[in-house]
Design a protein around this motif. Structure first.
Motif, mmCIF file in Angstrom:
data_model
loop_
_atom_site.group_PDB
_atom_site.id
_atom_site.type_symbol
_atom_site.label_atom_id
_atom_site.label_comp_id
_atom_site.label_asym_id
_atom_site.label_seq_id
_atom_site.Cartn_x
_atom_site.Cartn_y
_atom_site.Cartn_z
ATOM 1 N N TRP A 1 1.707 2.478 5.886
ATOM 2 C CA TRP A 1 3.112 2.879 5.871
ATOM 3 C C TRP A 1 3.237 4.282 5.296
ATOM 4 C CZ3 TRP A 1 3.135 -2.035 2.653
ATOM 5 C CH2 TRP A 1 3.252 -3.180 3.461
ATOM 6 N N TRP A 2 4.327 4.981 5.638
ATOM 7 C CA TRP A 2 4.752 6.179 4.925
ATOM 8 C C TRP A 2 5.937 5.793 4.055
ATOM 9 C CZ3 TRP A 2 4.720 8.333 10.413
ATOM 10 C CH2 TRP A 2 3.470 8.896 10.721
ATOM 11 N N LEU A 3 5.862 6.099 2.774
ATOM 12 C CA LEU A 3 6.907 5.682 1.843
ATOM 13 C C LEU A 3 7.433 6.883 1.070
ATOM 14 C CD1 LEU A 3 5.233 2.420 0.507
ATOM 15 C CD2 LEU A 3 7.073 2.610 2.210
ATOM 16 N N ALA A 4 8.704 7.200 1.292
ATOM 17 C CA ALA A 4 9.379 8.272 0.559
ATOM 18 C C ALA A 4 9.990 7.714 -0.714
ATOM 19 C CB ALA A 4 10.457 8.909 1.430
ATOM 20 N N SER A 5 9.895 8.484 -1.797
ATOM 21 C CA SER A 5 10.478 8.073 -3.081
ATOM 22 C C SER A 5 10.652 9.325 -3.933
ATOM 23 C CB SER A 5 9.578 7.059 -3.789
ATOM 24 O OG SER A 5 8.305 7.635 -4.089
ATOM 25 N N ASP A 6 11.179 9.134 -5.119
ATOM 26 C CA ASP A 6 11.404 10.271 -6.009
ATOM 27 C C ASP A 6 10.093 10.822 -6.562
ATOM 28 O OD1 ASP A 6 14.143 10.947 -6.133
ATOM 29 O OD2 ASP A 6 14.570 9.137 -7.281
ATOM 30 N N LEU A 7 10.128 12.093 -6.952
ATOM 31 C CA LEU A 7 8.993 12.723 -7.621
ATOM 32 C C LEU A 7 8.680 11.996 -8.909
ATOM 33 C CD1 LEU A 7 10.248 16.375 -7.155
ATOM 34 C CD2 LEU A 7 8.219 15.434 -6.047
ATOM 35 N N ASP A 8 7.382 11.784 -9.189
ATOM 36 C CA ASP A 8 7.013 11.110 -10.429
ATOM 37 C C ASP A 8 6.930 12.105 -11.580
ATOM 38 O OD1 ASP A 8 4.598 12.450 -10.125
ATOM 39 O OD2 ASP A 8 3.553 10.704 -9.338
#
Length: 528
Positions: free
Chosen positions: A136-143
């Motif tokens: 999968w490609w998963l977009a999320s916030d910068l860590d």
């Protein structure tokens, strides 16, 4: 100005909300595909040691390995995986369809002085299920590593270890409607659509819901609807065939100065959030429906954590089967330090020491001496049926193939149901076989001809080890799919010179356990 390895993204107290524009998401997905933007390709690009370092939050080894490369895979790896600013000309070349304007339109990046500044990450995530391997490609916030600071409280987490563990726990036989309670970036909903015809994904965070919608389109996942709201409020009065949930279960002090991160903290005291999910799930399950969720539970006031979970199950307005597994137990100091570091506050700082104090004060006030971490499986019995499963256990051993545990759970539930309909005579008449992943180990004292310990070891599932006496070991060894259990026990009793009826009464309960746990299998013709 920065070099090609880029600088860290900036921290925004209130980062812009992502915008799930479908056409732009599809264009971005086409660009990622054309660039070979996948886990294996990135690992080959910067090497296995650097890839493992990225998993631990270290970016420098990967950046060094990329060096001065400006090809699309290297550029996108720096920008979207490592969270590093990149020259606009290189990003434009890497994204011919979506373009830099597309990243900005989605809220995933901004431009500044000829550079593209990441506002989010997109990371490829490999997975394994009963249908094989995928990604999968998963977009999320910068860590916090990409930000260079602690996380904002509205942070939307990507696919961490807990969410990937839960993704492997899904009861993944084909079904109808699934509820993903607290969807976050949407990984559980994406996983559920591989076996479900429809998924409803809920979250109290509008930002999380928007990331989830972006990820649905990036991965071409359809028939998922997202809803905003707290716990079961968005689905009041509805029922589902399955429920999956990685809820914000972290036990956080309700004290000023301790951040309440939305992705992990529901704002309740202690383990009340997990209690609410457990007691509320039954009303939202169809008869025969199953819920699987992660959770933490306290050992409080002398009552063991697993016993607390048992009281929650018993207090459900809908009677439920329950299988609760505690994978680890932390003392209050260990628990506090783990979650303080998770938020990006570093040991040795005054803020770290103060937060540890706050956590310990909170635990002391409620007489908490330990916190259990694990998962809970709940099942609403079929119409008119009574609960038959109440299993509460600790399984701290490492697991061999976590991605296929859902298949193991599915088979274990099926075996439990079959055995519920079989009395001892029916079981004695059944023909059994040893599962192909089971091995036997015998431990001898030096010079002794007889083993002091016999162990049956499971290579898959929960990787259990069962200590067997001579009679049980002999029976398991003789289960080759040819002869029924009863005659085998009688023959073993003769060899051991013991009473056959007594040996049967001793071994049949153990056989039931081994069937549910997957050490033994029933011949199909013997199934009730």
């Amino acid at each position: 100005m920065t070099d090609l390895r880029g600088r860290s993204a900036r921290h925004d107290d209130e980062p812009a909300a992502p915008t799930p524009d479908q056409d732009t998401c599809r264009a971005l997905a086409a660009d990622l595909r054309a660039a070979g933007f996948g886990a294996d390709n990135l690992r080959a690009t910067w090497g296995v040691p650097a890839d493992e370092a990225v998993g631990r939050g270290l970016r420098e080894p990967a950046l060094r390995a990329l060096g001065e490369r400006t090809d699309p895979l290297a550029t996108l790896g720096r920008l979207l995986v490592l969270g590093r600013t990149q020259p606009a000309v290189a990003v434009a070349a890497a994204l011919p369809q979506a373009g830099i304007a597309g990243l900005e339109r989605l809220g995933l990046a901004s431009t500044e002085d000829g550079y593209v500044v990441p506002r989010a990450v997109i990371r490829p995530q490999a997975f394994v299920d009963r249908d094989g391997e995928g990604e999968w490609w998963l977009a999320s916030d910068l860590d916090e590593v990409a930000l260079g600071s602690t996380l904002p409280v509205g942070h939307v987490l990507g696919a961490g270890g807990a969410s990937l563990f839960l993704a492997g726990l899904h009861i993944d036989s084909p079904t109808g409607r699934v509820l993903d309670l607290g969807t976050g970036c949407g990984v559980q909903a994406i996983r559920a659509r591989r076996y479900a015809s429809e998924v409803v994904a809920t979250d109290i965070s509008p930002r999380a819901r928007q990331f989830a919608e972006i990820n649905m389109v990036l991965n071409d996942v359809r028939s998922v609807s997202t809803r905003e709201g707290n716990l079961f409020d968005p689905v009041r009065g509805e029922r589902f065939d399955r429920i999956v949930s990685n809820p914000p279960f972290v036990i956080t002090p309700r004290i000023d100065g301790v951040p309440a991160y939305e992705y992990r903290d529901a704002g309740l005291v202690g383990d009340a959030l997990v209690e609410s999910v457990v007691t509320g799930a039954g009303e939202h399950l169809e008869p025969g429906g199953v819920a699987v969720l992660l959770g933490n539970w306290e050992t409080r006031g002398g009552q063991e954590g697993l016993e607390r979970v048992r009281t929650w199950v018993d207090s459900s307005p809908v009677a439920l089967d329950a299988w609760v597994v505690e994978r680890d137990t932390l003392d209050p100091v260990q628990y506090a330090e783990f979650w303080i570091r998770d938020g990006g506050t570093l040991p040795g700082t005054p803020e770290y020491a103060e937060m540890v104090e706050n956590w310990l004060e909170d635990f002391t006030r409620r007489a908490v001496t330990a916190v259990g971490l694990g998962f809970i499986l709940l099942r609403r019995p079929a119409d008119g049926a009574h609960p038959t499963l109440a299993r509460y256990e600790r399984l701290p051993q490492p697991l061999t193939r976590e991605g296929t545990l859902g298949t193991h759970l599915t088979e274990a539930l099926s075996a439990h149901d079959r055995l519920t309909g079989m009395d001892d005579d029916a079981l004695a008449a059944a023909v059994l076989a040893v599962a192909p992943d089971v091995t036997e180990a015998r431990h001898h004292m030096p010079g002794s001809p007889d083993p002091q310990v016999i162990e049956l070891r499971q290579g898959s599932g929960f990787a259990r080890t069962v200590t067997a006496d001579t009679g049980l070991a002999a029976l398991v060894g003789a289960c080759d799919g040819e002869l029924p259990v009863g005659p085998l026990i009688a023959a073993i009793a003769g060899l051991l010179e013991v009473d056959a009826d007594e040996l049967r009464a001793e071994l049949l309960p153990r056989v039931r356990e081994l069937l549910v746990d997957g050490f033994l299998t029933l011949r199909e013709t013997d199934l009730p």
